[in-house]
Design an enzyme around this catalytic site. Sequence first.
Site, mmCIF file in Angstrom:
data_model
loop_
_atom_site.group_PDB
_atom_site.id
_atom_site.type_symbol
_atom_site.label_atom_id
_atom_site.label_comp_id
_atom_site.label_asym_id
_atom_site.label_seq_id
_atom_site.Cartn_x
_atom_site.Cartn_y
_atom_site.Cartn_z
ATOM 1 N N GLU A 26 -7.038 -6.739 10.667
ATOM 2 C CA GLU A 26 -6.033 -5.744 10.277
ATOM 3 C C GLU A 26 -5.522 -4.914 11.456
ATOM 4 O O GLU A 26 -5.477 -3.689 11.414
ATOM 5 C CB GLU A 26 -6.583 -4.838 9.174
ATOM 6 C CG GLU A 26 -6.797 -5.583 7.868
ATOM 7 C CD GLU A 26 -7.018 -4.670 6.667
ATOM 8 O OE1 GLU A 26 -7.252 -3.464 6.864
ATOM 9 O OE2 GLU A 26 -6.940 -5.176 5.528
ATOM 10 N N GLU A 78 -9.551 -11.374 2.751
ATOM 11 C CA GLU A 78 -9.947 -10.249 1.892
ATOM 12 C C GLU A 78 -8.989 -10.149 0.710
ATOM 13 O O GLU A 78 -7.798 -10.404 0.841
ATOM 14 C CB GLU A 78 -9.911 -8.903 2.644
ATOM 15 C CG GLU A 78 -10.979 -8.711 3.683
ATOM 16 C CD GLU A 78 -10.936 -7.327 4.309
ATOM 17 O OE1 GLU A 78 -10.451 -6.377 3.647
ATOM 18 O OE2 GLU A 78 -11.377 -7.198 5.468
#
Length: 474
Positions: A166, A373
């Site tokens: 991320e 995720e």
Amino acid sequence: MEYKSLLPFPKNFLWGASSSAYQSEGAWDEDGKGKSVQDVVEVHEGIADWKVASDHYHRYKEDIALLAEMGLKVYRFSIAWTRIIPDGDGDINPKGVAHYHKVIDECLKYGIEPVVTLYHFDLPYALEEKYGGWRSRQCIDAFERYAEVCFKEYGSKVKYFLTINEQNMMVMFNLGNFENEKVKYQANHHMLVAQAKAMIKCHEVCSAKIAPAPNITAIYPLTSSPADNLASIDYDQLRNRLYLDVSVFGEYPQALRRFLEERDLFPIVVQEDWSILKQGSPDFIAFNYYGAFTVRAIGEQEGIDFKEANKEATAENMANFMMGFMTEPGIAQSLDNPLQEQTPMKMAIDPIGLRITMRQLWERYRLPLFISENGCGVSDELTADGKVHDDYRIDYLRRHILACQEAISDGIDLIGYSPWSAFDLISTHQGIKKRYGFIYVNRDDQDLKDLKRIPKDSFYWYQQVIKTNGTKLS
């Protein structure tokens, strides 16, 4: 498109679950580990820190045995940079290297493929102190060296590496506490170059496949107005393509580059960076997904005024404070979608958005996709019968797995699904009360209790999903 029948999941589909080092391991200062930026961050009062977390460092054998019982094909976890090189760019720590050999070997013992993330928000604090971390080009070389150590140590055992978790969230939400926009985009460029060098090094040193792991989502226009539709395209460049276009094509999105150059925000790029970015090709794309974003067009001055008026968080203006983080003056403002479902903790529930996101990624990049995720974070309750009845999580995951099957039927090469998280861990902003795991960890934010592992109802449901390769979702 609505099909009369859906294609099955591939026979070798990578059913998994995920975790990260700083959120799960604990043992923050044991066996030679150095401090990361997460070890020195000030946590909110009443929220757990990461010094013990889920104690995965000491209980990895117990945890991996449970993951094997659940039937996982892959376990995605991260290596703590500061366990391998405590100060970020100095001596290698043999105890840290040995620990991850043990974790990887434990996975392989049960036939679980490790998917290893190199960097998950936990930059060595020594690099931050020494030269400002990612603000400096020195961090590029430090990350490349660290990555090379991991490839040489573990590359013969690990088939899949992920580079940076991320990165776009670190930049957009300023998790690096960058002092201004210019510095932020310069630090982002250094991360992109470091990632490219790591991908090049991986292909030189071992036969593993490697990918970036940004948080990617479709961007919806708030209304059907032409201005909002254009804003959704522009925000897609800012939130998604800035990271994946550079990773895959070695080029910045053109419109966004012009926008940044006009405002003197485009980073200083050394000439050799361009050839490095071109060479650093990923083998697949990993991405985290928690619901689509919705935006409206916003003018530059309007956006500046909004951010200034809401720069301080208060109980009364918390929603506007958060929107300030997601407002880019002259591009778009992200805000709640009134048509999108939400969890009790205000997280989006949008399985259709997952399918849209995969369609967009596949049609633009034509690389295999891996969902690293996707999960339902809520305050689970351990009931009097000693169990956790999380039907809401089962429903959430069922709908998103069905969206995966629809995407496969669309022709997308989806190779795996690894929801967040394997077991309960410490959420970055909301502590242990925001639980995602298939396995309950018996502790709360202020009381470690016995840290007992208790499989939730979703554990047994996912066990059947994996056993039937996605044919039994009910």
